[in-house]
Design a protein around this motif. Structure first.
Motif, PDB file in Angstrom:
ATOM      1  N   THR A 185      36.491  10.449  22.008  1.00  0.00           N
ATOM      2  CA  THR A 185      36.901  10.825  20.645  1.00  0.00           C
ATOM      3  C   THR A 185      38.134  11.738  20.661  1.00  0.00           C
ATOM      4  O   THR A 185      38.900  11.739  19.692  1.00  0.00           O
ATOM      5  N   GLN A 187      40.723  11.202  22.307  1.00  0.00           N
ATOM      6  CA  GLN A 187      41.892  10.322  22.317  1.00  0.00           C
ATOM      7  C   GLN A 187      42.274   9.833  20.922  1.00  0.00           C
ATOM      8  O   GLN A 187      43.394   9.361  20.701  1.00  0.00           O
ATOM      9  N   LEU A 188      41.352   9.955  19.954  1.00  0.00           N
ATOM     10  CA  LEU A 188      41.692   9.612  18.572  1.00  0.00           C
ATOM     11  C   LEU A 188      42.787  10.539  18.039  1.00  0.00           C
ATOM     12  O   LEU A 188      43.455  10.224  17.070  1.00  0.00           O
ATOM     13  N   SER A 190      45.297  11.866  20.033  1.00  0.00           N
ATOM     14  CA  SER A 190      46.507  11.769  20.868  1.00  0.00           C
ATOM     15  C   SER A 190      46.916  13.036  21.620  1.00  0.00           C
ATOM     16  O   SER A 190      48.079  13.450  21.538  1.00  0.00           O
ATOM     17  N   LYS A 299      32.946   3.488  11.089  1.00  0.00           N
ATOM     18  CA  LYS A 299      34.122   2.661  10.766  1.00  0.00           C
ATOM     19  C   LYS A 299      34.892   2.321  12.034  1.00  0.00           C
ATOM     20  O   LYS A 299      35.360   1.206  12.212  1.00  0.00           O
ATOM     21  N   LEU A 300      35.050   3.306  12.918  1.00  0.00           N
ATOM     22  CA  LEU A 300      35.791   3.069  14.165  1.00  0.00           C
ATOM     23  C   LEU A 300      35.056   2.068  15.054  1.00  0.00           C
ATOM     24  O   LEU A 300      35.677   1.215  15.677  1.00  0.00           O
ATOM     25  N   ALA A 303      35.544  -1.308  13.748  1.00  0.00           N
ATOM     26  CA  ALA A 303      36.925  -1.748  13.975  1.00  0.00           C
ATOM     27  C   ALA A 303      37.229  -1.931  15.464  1.00  0.00           C
ATOM     28  O   ALA A 303      38.387  -2.159  15.840  1.00  0.00           O
ATOM     29  N   LYS A 304      36.190  -1.790  16.305  1.00  0.00           N
ATOM     30  CA  LYS A 304      36.325  -1.938  17.767  1.00  0.00           C
ATOM     31  C   LYS A 304      37.325  -0.928  18.347  1.00  0.00           C
ATOM     32  O   LYS A 304      38.077  -1.211  19.268  1.00  0.00           O
ATOM     33  N   LYS A 305      37.325   0.268  17.765  1.00  0.00           N
ATOM     34  CA  LYS A 305      38.214   1.324  18.265  1.00  0.00           C
ATOM     35  C   LYS A 305      37.440   2.461  18.929  1.00  0.00           C
ATOM     36  O   LYS A 305      37.982   3.555  19.115  1.00  0.00           O
ATOM     37  N   LEU A 306      36.172   2.199  19.257  1.00  0.00           N
ATOM     38  CA  LEU A 306      35.347   3.234  19.898  1.00  0.00           C
ATOM     39  C   LEU A 306      34.503   2.536  20.972  1.00  0.00           C
ATOM     40  O   LEU A 306      33.523   1.867  20.643  1.00  0.00           O
ATOM     41  N   PRO A 307      34.892   2.653  22.249  1.00  0.00           N
ATOM     42  CA  PRO A 307      34.169   1.903  23.290  1.00  0.00           C
ATOM     43  C   PRO A 307      32.836   2.568  23.678  1.00  0.00           C
ATOM     44  O   PRO A 307      32.597   2.892  24.837  1.00  0.00           O
TER      45      PRO A 307
END
Ligand code: NAD
Ligand code: ZN
Ligand code: ZN
Length: 343
Positions: A185, A187-188, A190, A299-300, A303-307
């Motif tokens: 998280t 890395q969300l 940056s 939501k993440l 959206a496949k944005k959280l492995p």
């Protein structure tokens, strides 16, 4: 069928118990599909949470479908797939209104603690309207279990409290499930650098695969952090272990003007070097997880944005629950992170 606590240092037991029913109009009963084991459950088994009576059903994480709802529950109906939050909250008391769900006057950490939990075929969820989340279409329900506790914990207690921001430098002490959820998280937001610190080399390999820019065992942590930050230290230092040594190390790794976010649950006191902290303008934060970030994490995940699925290393059937505890308890020998339980 349910797994019950049997008092300090006794193995938990699989028992046949009466099926939970709606007791209050705000309750829902959930049929579990997946559950998992938390490090906190291991603390409970050792007797570290003495208020929990023998016979209590363990577990505070899970995904399932609604089996029945009380008359006051309007946003869920029988058959809805749901994520169970590890924190129960009414949403309306003075603490809930401030987002402090963990201090809800009729909730907080209830499941597997004050009331029966989720390592069972069925669980009763009080304050259901605010303590369950609808599962968005297309979400992997196994990965979803990771959102009951460890992802909101890593994000809220670690990343957000430490004010991880674009370009900032981050050190995370402890690469267990919570530290790794913080790594993902973080890395969300940056950051430019994330140093993961753990004595377990296998966990450092996992951390590298999940986006750590640097890894170090505790004895090399200061050198690696200094090397990665021109000797300044890290802006955000997260403590995700819960022992005095690591809290002490965080104070050495933090840069002037930085923040130490304590995530670990400390059973004992840890030293504060106030003179050094004052001189370096350091902020220290601590908190319980509130799970207010769960809708964002959902939501993440959709959206496949959280492995999140990458933290699941083992899978067990519910009948093999004791084996699951054994594997999770020997995490470093077994190379285990989260063990998924199929109910
Ligand atoms: P875990 O035990 O699986 O992981 C801890 C990691 O720390 C392990 O990988 C271990 O090898 C590592 N470690 C041990 N000694 C170390 C050292 N000297 N330096 C660096 N790393 C070291 O635990 P977890 O499930 O990942 O949870 C982490 C912490 O978060 C625990 O204390 C847990 O109780 C706490 N927690 C807090 C909240 C909250 O609301 N604040 C919620 C859930 C969990
Ligand atoms: Zn937990
Ligand atoms: Zn409340």
């Amino acid at each position: 069928k349910a797994l019950t606590y049997q008092g300090p240092n006794n193995p938990p037991q699989l028992n046949d118990l009466p099926k939970p029913e709606v007791q209050n109009p705000t309750d829902a009963v959930i049929k579990l599909k997946f559950s998992t084991i938390c490090g906190t459950d291991l603390h409970i088994l050792k007797g570290d949470v003495p208020t929990i009576p023998a016979g209590r059903i363990l577990g505070h994480e899970g995904v399932g479908t609604v089996a029945s709802v009380g008359a006051g529950v309007t946003n869920f109906k029988e058959g809805d797939p749901v994520l169970i939050s590890c924190i129960s909250s009414c949403g309306t008391c003075e603490y809930c209104k401030r987002g402090m769900y963990s201090h809800c006057v009729t909730g907080g950490w209830s499941l597997g603690n004050k009331i029966d939990g989720t390592q069972a075929e069925f669980v009763r969820i009080p304050n259901a309207e605010n303590s369950l989340y609808k599962v968005p279409a297309g979400v992997d329900e196994q990965a979803l279990v990771m959102l009951s506790d460890i992802f909101p914990t890593g994000l809220e207690c670690g990343v957000l409290n430490a004010k991880v921001s674009p370009g900032s430098t981050v050190a995370i002490v402890g690469a267990g499930p919570v530290g790794l959820a913080a790594l993902i998280t973080a890395q969300l937001y940056s950051p430019s650098t994330i140093v993961m610190i753990d004595p377990d080399e296998n966990r450092l390999v996992v951390a590298k695969g999940l986006g750590a820019t640097h890894t170090a065992t505790p004895d090399k942590a200061a050198d690696v952090v200094n090397g990665a930050t021109e000797g300044k230290g890290c802006d955000a230092v997260l403590e995700a272990v819960g022992i005095p040594e690591t809290f002490h190390q965080c104070q050495e790794l933090v840069a002037p003007g930085g923040t130490i976010a304590n995530v670990g649950v400390h059973g004992v006191k840890a030293d504060l070097h106030l003179e050094n902290l004052w001189d370096k303008n350091i902020a220290i934060t601590t908190r319980l997880v509130d799970t207010t970030t769960t809708p964002m994490l959902l939501k993440l995940l959709a959206a496949k944005k959280l492995p999140a699925e990458k933290l699941i290393t083992h899978r067990f059937k519910f009948a093999d629950m004791l084996k699951a505890y054994d594997t999770f308890g020997k995490a470093s020998q077994e190379k285990a992170l989260k063990v998924l339980i199929e109910m």
